[in-house]
Design a protein around this motif. Structure first.
Motif, PDB file in Angstrom:
ATOM      1  N   GLU A 127       0.846  -1.188   0.000  1.00 13.58           N
ATOM      2  CA  GLU A 127       0.000   0.000   0.000  1.00 13.58           C
ATOM      3  C   GLU A 127       0.883   1.240   0.000  1.00 13.58           C
ATOM      4  N   PHE A 128       0.276   2.373  -0.366  1.00 13.13           N
ATOM      5  CA  PHE A 128       0.978   3.649  -0.269  1.00 13.13           C
ATOM      6  C   PHE A 128       1.472   3.825   1.162  1.00 13.13           C
ATOM      7  N   THR A 129       2.758   4.098   1.321  1.00 12.29           N
ATOM      8  CA  THR A 129       3.379   4.168   2.643  1.00 12.29           C
ATOM      9  C   THR A 129       3.888   5.578   2.900  1.00 12.29           C
ATOM     10  N   ALA A 130       3.443   6.154   4.030  1.00 12.36           N
ATOM     11  CA  ALA A 130       3.804   7.526   4.365  1.00 12.36           C
ATOM     12  C   ALA A 130       4.939   7.616   5.366  1.00 12.36           C
ATOM     13  N   ASN A 131       5.125   6.571   6.210  1.00 13.94           N
ATOM     14  CA  ASN A 131       6.147   6.687   7.241  1.00 13.94           C
ATOM     15  C   ASN A 131       6.490   5.305   7.787  1.00 13.94           C
ATOM     16  N   PHE A 132       7.470   5.247   8.683  1.00  8.43           N
ATOM     17  CA  PHE A 132       7.993   3.979   9.182  1.00  8.43           C
ATOM     18  C   PHE A 132       8.883   4.265  10.390  1.00  8.43           C
ATOM     19  N   THR A 133       9.224   3.209  11.128  1.00  8.50           N
ATOM     20  CA  THR A 133      10.196   3.327  12.209  1.00  8.50           C
ATOM     21  C   THR A 133      10.655   1.943  12.617  1.00  8.50           C
ATOM     22  N   TRP A 134      11.772   1.899  13.344  1.00  8.15           N
ATOM     23  CA  TRP A 134      12.280   0.641  13.862  1.00  8.15           C
ATOM     24  C   TRP A 134      11.742   0.401  15.270  1.00  8.15           C
ATOM     25  N   GLY A 135      11.596  -0.880  15.630  1.00  4.05           N
ATOM     26  CA  GLY A 135      11.160  -1.236  16.967  1.00  4.05           C
ATOM     27  C   GLY A 135      11.659  -2.617  17.341  1.00  4.05           C
ATOM     28  N   GLY A 136      11.094  -3.151  18.409  1.00  2.72           N
ATOM     29  CA  GLY A 136      11.530  -4.451  18.908  1.00  2.72           C
ATOM     30  C   GLY A 136      12.724  -4.311  19.827  1.00  2.72           C
ATOM     31  N   ASP A 137      13.035  -5.369  20.565  1.00  5.17           N
ATOM     32  CA  ASP A 137      14.122  -5.325  21.534  1.00  5.17           C
ATOM     33  C   ASP A 137      15.467  -5.020  20.892  1.00  5.17           C
ATOM     34  N   ASP A 138      15.658  -5.485  19.658  1.00  2.00           N
ATOM     35  CA  ASP A 138      16.936  -5.263  18.975  1.00  2.00           C
ATOM     36  C   ASP A 138      16.867  -4.151  17.932  1.00  2.00           C
ATOM     37  N   LEU A 139      15.721  -3.458  17.857  1.00  4.70           N
ATOM     38  CA  LEU A 139      15.514  -2.386  16.882  1.00  4.70           C
ATOM     39  C   LEU A 139      15.753  -2.852  15.449  1.00  4.70           C
ATOM     40  N   CYS A 140      15.381  -4.092  15.179  1.00  6.01           N
ATOM     41  CA  CYS A 140      15.466  -4.644  13.828  1.00  6.01           C
ATOM     42  C   CYS A 140      14.102  -5.018  13.265  1.00  6.01           C
ATOM     43  N   ASP A 141      13.035  -4.686  13.989  1.00  9.22           N
ATOM     44  CA  ASP A 141      11.690  -4.779  13.425  1.00  9.22           C
ATOM     45  C   ASP A 141      11.380  -3.435  12.785  1.00  9.22           C
ATOM     46  N   LEU A 142      11.122  -3.426  11.482  1.00  5.23           N
ATOM     47  CA  LEU A 142      10.807  -2.188  10.790  1.00  5.23           C
ATOM     48  C   LEU A 142       9.298  -2.142  10.564  1.00  5.23           C
ATOM     49  N   TYR A 143       8.657  -1.130  11.175  1.00  3.74           N
ATOM     50  CA  TYR A 143       7.211  -0.946  11.086  1.00  3.74           C
ATOM     51  C   TYR A 143       6.900   0.111  10.027  1.00  3.74           C
ATOM     52  N   PHE A 144       5.843  -0.133   9.236  1.00  4.44           N
ATOM     53  CA  PHE A 144       5.458   0.769   8.155  1.00  4.44           C
ATOM     54  C   PHE A 144       4.026   1.254   8.370  1.00  4.44           C
ATOM     55  N   ALA A 145       3.847   2.565   8.339  1.00  3.58           N
ATOM     56  CA  ALA A 145       2.511   3.162   8.362  1.00  3.58           C
ATOM     57  C   ALA A 145       2.049   3.291   6.919  1.00  3.58           C
ATOM     58  N   SER A 146       1.254   2.323   6.468  1.00  2.00           N
ATOM     59  CA  SER A 146       0.913   2.194   5.052  1.00  2.00           C
ATOM     60  C   SER A 146      -0.584   2.373   4.844  1.00  2.00           C
ATOM     61  N   SER A 147      -0.998   3.615   4.692  1.00  2.00           N
ATOM     62  CA  SER A 147      -2.400   3.942   4.433  1.00  2.00           C
ATOM     63  C   SER A 147      -3.314   3.317   5.486  1.00  2.00           C
ATOM     64  N   THR A 148      -3.953   2.192   5.179  1.00  2.05           N
ATOM     65  CA  THR A 148      -4.932   1.597   6.097  1.00  2.05           C
ATOM     66  C   THR A 148      -4.344   0.546   7.023  1.00  2.05           C
ATOM     67  N   THR A 149      -3.077   0.183   6.817  1.00  6.29           N
ATOM     68  CA  THR A 149      -2.515  -0.984   7.496  1.00  6.29           C
ATOM     69  C   THR A 149      -1.147  -0.694   8.091  1.00  6.29           C
ATOM     70  N   LEU A 150      -0.895  -1.246   9.271  1.00  4.53           N
ATOM     71  CA  LEU A 150       0.432  -1.223   9.885  1.00  4.53           C
ATOM     72  C   LEU A 150       1.119  -2.542   9.558  1.00  4.53           C
ATOM     73  N   TYR A 151       2.267  -2.465   8.882  1.00  2.00           N
ATOM     74  CA  TYR A 151       3.028  -3.643   8.493  1.00  2.00           C
ATOM     75  C   TYR A 151       4.334  -3.712   9.275  1.00  2.00           C
ATOM     76  N   ARG A 152       4.964  -4.884   9.204  1.00  2.00           N
ATOM     77  CA  ARG A 152       6.256  -5.074   9.861  1.00  2.00           C
ATOM     78  C   ARG A 152       7.081  -6.058   9.044  1.00  2.00           C
ATOM     79  N   THR A 153       8.399  -5.839   9.017  1.00  2.00           N
ATOM     80  CA  THR A 153       9.339  -6.808   8.462  1.00  2.00           C
ATOM     81  C   THR A 153      10.612  -6.767   9.299  1.00  2.00           C
ATOM     82  N   ARG A 154      11.450  -7.769   9.133  1.00  2.00           N
ATOM     83  CA  ARG A 154      12.733  -7.821   9.833  1.00  2.00           C
ATOM     84  C   ARG A 154      13.828  -7.303   8.918  1.00  2.00           C
ATOM     85  N   VAL A 155      14.736  -6.515   9.487  1.00  2.37           N
ATOM     86  CA  VAL A 155      15.886  -6.023   8.755  1.00  2.37           C
ATOM     87  C   VAL A 155      17.159  -6.427   9.499  1.00  2.37           C
ATOM     88  N   LYS A 156      18.300  -6.271   8.841  1.00  2.00           N
ATOM     89  CA  LYS A 156      19.580  -6.696   9.411  1.00  2.00           C
ATOM     90  C   LYS A 156      20.364  -5.552  10.035  1.00  2.00           C
TER      91      LYS A 156
END
Length: 295
Positions: free
Chosen positions: A259-288
């Motif tokens: 979806e169209f994504t306006a913003n994002f941030t890192w979270g989780g204990d290791d700050l490797c969960d990347l959260y995306f504010a994508s229009s109607t949905t909050l998504y997450r993926t793992r980064v290195k």
């Protein structure tokens, strides 16, 4: 596949088989995700829904309702939530007792347009962008502007003094500091590029040259949310998703979004969960590559 490679170094950022996970949905338009490292929760804005939400222990629920159509959020050095409110054209701080303190509302006797995104320097100075989006329908309250320009501002941590550091943007939007906080990156949604300002110890700014254009890619998106990771790579929304730009200005790749994504941030204990504010949905993926704790 959500990974679009443009440089071999992108493999250091995210796995090629990374997947998106939908965490919460059904919102109007999401913005302003911010992670609290101590309390381990994520605050995020639903602008047309007029509420701040909290994701905690895997469950999302309302946090502040109404939110005055809050957009960007950040934490100050004491862990207090700072919010850019579209409906009131103010920057506010949430106090420990739950009350709100207005830090910025006017400049030179004129009401701000609609503060949009916000960052805090390591000494507590607060910088925010002020486009006109919050004076438009759906994302704000329709009303005339007073300011006459779309600028970038610095306000002291107590709100006692406000300075405009730039007034020549089309629509200033996302912003972030370099790792040593000597450079402020600010993107311009209208002109589709990122500019850099040198920030002096007293908080004043100079420069403002265009650093990179964010125009290449397939799909919806433009410069909006922007942040820096622990290795100095700048992440900025753009066509198709989130573009990852190395310190040398080379775009390493794109994390492609559903979806169209306006913003994002890192979270989780290791700050490797990347959260995306994508229009109607909050998504997450793992980064290195880790993000940065805000305080």
């Amino acid at each position: 596949m959500i990974v679009e490679n443009r440089d071999p170094r992108f493999a250091e950022i995210i796995d090629q088989d990374a997947q998106l996970e939908a965490v919460a949905g059904g919102y109007g338009f999401l913005e302003g995700p911010v992670w609290h490292p101590g309390e381990r929760h994520l605050i995020f804005s639903d602008i047309p829904g007029n509420q701040l939400n909290i994701l905690r222990d895997g469950r999302a629920e309302a946090y502040r309702l109404p939110s005055n159509m809050a957009n960007g959020n950040a934490y100050d050095l004491q862990g207090r939530l700072l919010s850019c409110e579209h409906a009131t054209s103010t920057v506010t701080r949430a106090e420990i007792d739950g009350s709100l303190t207005t830090l910025a509302s006017h400049y030179d006797g004129k009401e701000l347009n609609s503060p949009n995104d916000i960052v805090v320097r390591k000494d507590g100075l607060i910088y925010f962008t002020d486009p006109t989006y919050g004076r438009m329908g759906y994302y704000g309250v329709e009303r005339d502007t007073e300011m006459g320009c779309q600028g970038v501002y610095c306000v002291t941590k107590d709100g006692g003094s406000i300075t405009r550091i730039a007034d020549d943007f089309g629509q200033p939007n996302g912003l972030c500091f370099s790792l040593d906080h000597s450079v402020l990156y600010v993107n311009d949604t209208e002109h589709k590029h990122i500019r850099t300002f040198d920030i002096a110890p007293d908080g004043t700014a100079s420069g403002g040259e265009v650093w990179v254009e964010v125009t290449v890619g397939e799909g919806e998106g433009h410069p909006d949310g922007m942040k820096i990771d622990s290795k100095g790579n700048v992440y900025c929304t753009g066509p198709g998703g989130v573009h990852v730009i190395a310190p040398d200005g080379v775009t390493l790749g794109v994390i492609r979004m559903r979806e169209f994504t306006a913003n994002f941030t890192w979270g989780g204990d290791d700050l490797c969960d990347l959260y995306f504010a994508s229009s109607t949905t909050l998504y997450r993926t793992r980064v290195k590559t880790r993000g940065l704790a805000l305080f």
